[in-house]
Design a protein around this motif. Structure first.
Motif, PDB file in Angstrom:
ATOM      1  N   THR A  77       0.827  -1.202   0.000  1.00  0.00           N
ATOM      2  CA  THR A  77       0.000   0.000   0.000  1.00  0.00           C
ATOM      3  C   THR A  77       0.864   1.257   0.000  1.00  0.00           C
ATOM      4  O   THR A  77       0.580   2.216  -0.718  1.00  0.00           O
ATOM      5  CB  THR A  77      -0.952  -0.008   1.216  1.00  0.00           C
ATOM      6  OG1 THR A  77      -1.779  -1.172   1.142  1.00  0.00           O
ATOM      7  CG2 THR A  77      -1.837   1.228   1.237  1.00  0.00           C
ATOM      8  N   VAL A  78       1.923   1.239   0.792  1.00  0.00           N
ATOM      9  CA  VAL A  78       2.852   2.381   0.809  1.00  0.00           C
ATOM     10  C   VAL A  78       3.468   2.563  -0.573  1.00  0.00           C
ATOM     11  O   VAL A  78       3.535   3.686  -1.091  1.00  0.00           O
ATOM     12  CB  VAL A  78       3.942   2.196   1.889  1.00  0.00           C
ATOM     13  CG1 VAL A  78       5.039   3.234   1.743  1.00  0.00           C
ATOM     14  CG2 VAL A  78       3.323   2.254   3.281  1.00  0.00           C
ATOM     15  N   LEU A  94      -2.135   1.875   9.505  1.00  0.00           N
ATOM     16  CA  LEU A  94      -2.385   1.255   8.212  1.00  0.00           C
ATOM     17  C   LEU A  94      -2.436  -0.265   8.369  1.00  0.00           C
ATOM     18  O   LEU A  94      -3.363  -0.911   7.879  1.00  0.00           O
ATOM     19  CB  LEU A  94      -1.301   1.652   7.206  1.00  0.00           C
ATOM     20  CG  LEU A  94      -1.361   0.979   5.839  1.00  0.00           C
ATOM     21  CD1 LEU A  94      -2.682   1.286   5.137  1.00  0.00           C
ATOM     22  CD2 LEU A  94      -0.184   1.428   4.989  1.00  0.00           C
ATOM     23  N   VAL A  95      -1.449  -0.834   9.048  1.00  0.00           N
ATOM     24  CA  VAL A  95      -1.428  -2.288   9.269  1.00  0.00           C
ATOM     25  C   VAL A  95      -2.713  -2.721   9.963  1.00  0.00           C
ATOM     26  O   VAL A  95      -3.359  -3.694   9.563  1.00  0.00           O
ATOM     27  CB  VAL A  95      -0.196  -2.712  10.100  1.00  0.00           C
ATOM     28  CG1 VAL A  95      -0.283  -4.167  10.527  1.00  0.00           C
ATOM     29  CG2 VAL A  95       1.093  -2.460   9.322  1.00  0.00           C
ATOM     30  N   GLU A  96      -3.101  -1.997  10.985  1.00  0.00           N
ATOM     31  CA  GLU A  96      -4.299  -2.330  11.758  1.00  0.00           C
ATOM     32  C   GLU A  96      -5.564  -2.272  10.906  1.00  0.00           C
ATOM     33  O   GLU A  96      -6.492  -3.052  11.111  1.00  0.00           O
ATOM     34  CB  GLU A  96      -4.416  -1.367  12.940  1.00  0.00           C
ATOM     35  CG  GLU A  96      -5.515  -1.699  13.907  1.00  0.00           C
ATOM     36  CD  GLU A  96      -5.254  -2.956  14.720  1.00  0.00           C
ATOM     37  OE1 GLU A  96      -6.225  -3.464  15.305  1.00  0.00           O
ATOM     38  OE2 GLU A  96      -4.116  -3.430  14.784  1.00  0.00           O
ATOM     39  N   SER A  97      -5.608  -1.370   9.943  1.00  0.00           N
ATOM     40  CA  SER A  97      -6.814  -1.177   9.131  1.00  0.00           C
ATOM     41  C   SER A  97      -6.978  -2.223   8.031  1.00  0.00           C
ATOM     42  O   SER A  97      -8.048  -2.326   7.436  1.00  0.00           O
ATOM     43  CB  SER A  97      -6.797   0.213   8.488  1.00  0.00           C
ATOM     44  OG  SER A  97      -5.851   0.280   7.428  1.00  0.00           O
ATOM     45  N   LEU A  98      -5.952  -2.992   7.768  1.00  0.00           N
ATOM     46  CA  LEU A  98      -6.001  -3.926   6.644  1.00  0.00           C
ATOM     47  C   LEU A  98      -6.736  -5.212   6.978  1.00  0.00           C
ATOM     48  O   LEU A  98      -6.571  -5.771   8.056  1.00  0.00           O
ATOM     49  CB  LEU A  98      -4.578  -4.272   6.190  1.00  0.00           C
ATOM     50  CG  LEU A  98      -3.802  -3.114   5.568  1.00  0.00           C
ATOM     51  CD1 LEU A  98      -2.334  -3.472   5.438  1.00  0.00           C
ATOM     52  CD2 LEU A  98      -4.384  -2.746   4.224  1.00  0.00           C
ATOM     53  N   PRO A  99      -7.520  -5.704   6.021  1.00  0.00           N
ATOM     54  CA  PRO A  99      -8.138  -7.020   6.200  1.00  0.00           C
ATOM     55  C   PRO A  99      -7.082  -8.094   5.953  1.00  0.00           C
ATOM     56  O   PRO A  99      -5.940  -7.781   5.608  1.00  0.00           O
ATOM     57  CB  PRO A  99      -9.209  -7.048   5.102  1.00  0.00           C
ATOM     58  CG  PRO A  99      -8.649  -6.184   4.032  1.00  0.00           C
ATOM     59  CD  PRO A  99      -7.880  -5.096   4.752  1.00  0.00           C
ATOM     60  N   THR A 113      -9.310  -0.253  -2.404  1.00  0.00           N
ATOM     61  CA  THR A 113      -9.443   0.585  -1.220  1.00  0.00           C
ATOM     62  C   THR A 113      -8.125   0.823  -0.496  1.00  0.00           C
ATOM     63  O   THR A 113      -8.111   1.389   0.578  1.00  0.00           O
ATOM     64  CB  THR A 113     -10.453  -0.033  -0.237  1.00  0.00           C
ATOM     65  OG1 THR A 113      -9.988  -1.328   0.144  1.00  0.00           O
ATOM     66  CG2 THR A 113     -11.828  -0.125  -0.845  1.00  0.00           C
ATOM     67  N   ARG A 114      -7.010   0.407  -1.057  1.00  0.00           N
ATOM     68  CA  ARG A 114      -5.723   0.597  -0.379  1.00  0.00           C
ATOM     69  C   ARG A 114      -5.441   2.059  -0.080  1.00  0.00           C
ATOM     70  O   ARG A 114      -5.069   2.418   1.022  1.00  0.00           O
ATOM     71  CB  ARG A 114      -4.570   0.041  -1.220  1.00  0.00           C
ATOM     72  CG  ARG A 114      -4.399  -1.428  -1.099  1.00  0.00           C
ATOM     73  CD  ARG A 114      -3.144  -1.838  -1.824  1.00  0.00           C
ATOM     74  NE  ARG A 114      -3.039  -3.270  -1.830  1.00  0.00           N
ATOM     75  CZ  ARG A 114      -2.372  -3.950  -2.729  1.00  0.00           C
ATOM     76  NH1 ARG A 114      -1.741  -3.331  -3.701  1.00  0.00           N
ATOM     77  NH2 ARG A 114      -2.309  -5.249  -2.661  1.00  0.00           N
ATOM     78  N   LYS A 115      -5.621   2.916  -1.079  1.00  0.00           N
ATOM     79  CA  LYS A 115      -5.310   4.335  -0.874  1.00  0.00           C
ATOM     80  C   LYS A 115      -6.255   4.957   0.148  1.00  0.00           C
ATOM     81  O   LYS A 115      -5.832   5.777   0.949  1.00  0.00           O
ATOM     82  CB  LYS A 115      -5.356   5.093  -2.191  1.00  0.00           C
ATOM     83  CG  LYS A 115      -4.136   4.835  -3.042  1.00  0.00           C
ATOM     84  CD  LYS A 115      -4.041   5.777  -4.212  1.00  0.00           C
ATOM     85  CE  LYS A 115      -2.742   5.508  -4.963  1.00  0.00           C
ATOM     86  NZ  LYS A 115      -2.513   6.461  -6.028  1.00  0.00           N
ATOM     87  N   SER A 116      -7.523   4.551   0.158  1.00  0.00           N
ATOM     88  CA  SER A 116      -8.439   5.120   1.140  1.00  0.00           C
ATOM     89  C   SER A 116      -8.081   4.657   2.547  1.00  0.00           C
ATOM     90  O   SER A 116      -8.234   5.409   3.505  1.00  0.00           O
ATOM     91  CB  SER A 116      -9.892   4.763   0.805  1.00  0.00           C
ATOM     92  OG  SER A 116     -10.099   3.375   0.854  1.00  0.00           O
ATOM     93  N   ARG A 117      -7.586   3.410   2.709  1.00  0.00           N
ATOM     94  CA  ARG A 117      -7.160   2.945   4.028  1.00  0.00           C
ATOM     95  C   ARG A 117      -5.921   3.707   4.484  1.00  0.00           C
ATOM     96  O   ARG A 117      -5.785   4.038   5.658  1.00  0.00           O
ATOM     97  CB  ARG A 117      -6.902   1.444   4.010  1.00  0.00           C
ATOM     98  CG  ARG A 117      -8.173   0.629   4.061  1.00  0.00           C
ATOM     99  CD  ARG A 117      -7.881  -0.810   4.387  1.00  0.00           C
ATOM    100  NE  ARG A 117      -7.041  -1.456   3.411  1.00  0.00           N
ATOM    101  CZ  ARG A 117      -7.465  -2.097   2.335  1.00  0.00           C
ATOM    102  NH1 ARG A 117      -8.745  -2.167   2.074  1.00  0.00           N
ATOM    103  NH2 ARG A 117      -6.626  -2.672   1.527  1.00  0.00           N
ATOM    104  N   LEU A 118      -5.013   4.004   3.556  1.00  0.00           N
ATOM    105  CA  LEU A 118      -3.836   4.770   3.910  1.00  0.00           C
ATOM    106  C   LEU A 118      -4.250   6.172   4.364  1.00  0.00           C
ATOM    107  O   LEU A 118      -3.755   6.671   5.372  1.00  0.00           O
ATOM    108  CB  LEU A 118      -2.862   4.849   2.735  1.00  0.00           C
ATOM    109  CG  LEU A 118      -1.599   5.656   2.981  1.00  0.00           C
ATOM    110  CD1 LEU A 118      -0.805   5.083   4.158  1.00  0.00           C
ATOM    111  CD2 LEU A 118      -0.734   5.671   1.743  1.00  0.00           C
ATOM    112  N   LYS A 119      -5.161   6.790   3.665  1.00  0.00           N
ATOM    113  CA  LYS A 119      -5.650   8.113   4.045  1.00  0.00           C
ATOM    114  C   LYS A 119      -6.292   8.067   5.423  1.00  0.00           C
ATOM    115  O   LYS A 119      -6.040   8.932   6.263  1.00  0.00           O
ATOM    116  CB  LYS A 119      -6.647   8.621   2.989  1.00  0.00           C
ATOM    117  CG  LYS A 119      -7.290   9.951   3.319  1.00  0.00           C
ATOM    118  CD  LYS A 119      -6.312  11.089   3.142  1.00  0.00           C
ATOM    119  CE  LYS A 119      -7.035  12.404   3.274  1.00  0.00           C
ATOM    120  NZ  LYS A 119      -6.589  13.204   4.393  1.00  0.00           N
TER     121      LYS A 119
END
Length: 100
Positions: free
Chosen positions: A14-15, A74-79, A86-92
């Motif tokens: 994602t990064v 970011l790590v915590e938000s990932l499934p 949705t990677r960029k939205s999770r990073l945001k």
């Protein structure tokens, strides 16, 4: 926070994507061997998971201008499985949460 092999690597992907780079491009920009972050290097020949070193994480955070708290969010938000759309939205969302 539960750190899993899959989630750490998803966060790294994602990064890279957020930096408009491939995993290889991000590795190069970090001054690492271009294959360091490749999918093929994430599992060893013996089948054991290979985890990125703290030095590798530190370099990619520096290149991405991201702090450790944001990376953790970011790590915590990932499934458990990637969802490219949705990677960029999770990073945001992780960046916003880190601002709090």
């Amino acid at each position: 926070m539960m750190l899993t092999h899959r989630k750490i690597w998803q966060a790294i992907d994602t990064v890279a994507e957020n930096c408009d780079l491939t995993a290889s491009g991000l590795a190069r920009k970090c001054g690492l061997d271009p294959t360091t972050l490749n999918v093929s290097k994430r599992i060893g020949p013996d089948g054991r998971e290979r985890w990125p070193s703290t030095q590798t994480i530190a370099r990619l955070l520096e290149v991405a201008e991201m702090d450790l708290k944001t990376f953790g969010e970011l790590v915590e938000s990932l499934p458990h499985t990637p969802n490219v759309r949705t990677r960029k939205s999770r990073l945001k969302a992780a960046q916003d949460a880190a601002q709090l």
